[in-house]
Design a protein around this motif. Sequence first.
Motif: not given
Length: 155
Positions: A19-20, A23-25, A89-92
Amino acid sequence: MNFLSGEYECKLDPKGRLVLPAKIKANLPEESGNNVVLTRGFEPCLVLYPKQEWKSIYDRVASLNEFNEEYRQFQRNFFRGNTELELDNTGRFVLPKTMQRYADIDKEVIIVGLGNRVEIWNPERYEEFLIKDQQEFSQLAQKFLGDQPVIQPNL
């Protein structure tokens, strides 16, 4: 302006997903959406580019003269194993096993934002590549930035 920065300790889940950090995502360019490209770094790490950034780099490398042997070798090694990914959607996203092996990543990773890209490191390997001597770091700053004018904020 979107920029990727910071250093984050993260873990892969048992299925090899990462998971990113939020703040990065949140700082991924809107024009790239949730599309990113994962590639091998020049050092033993992985590099994650927003799709728009990758397009610019891709165009530069792909435009090298294919009739030059050194260019072909560079292209072959640079483009091998690149993987286009879509973040959920969660940055995964799933970190492919071949990429995990290349960067010696098992469970824990360090994610480092570097402006237009993100590096993904094995924590122990990352420490080996950091500058430990502050004087050496200061000399590099002077070498690369010392002659540039200081930009004052508009007040």
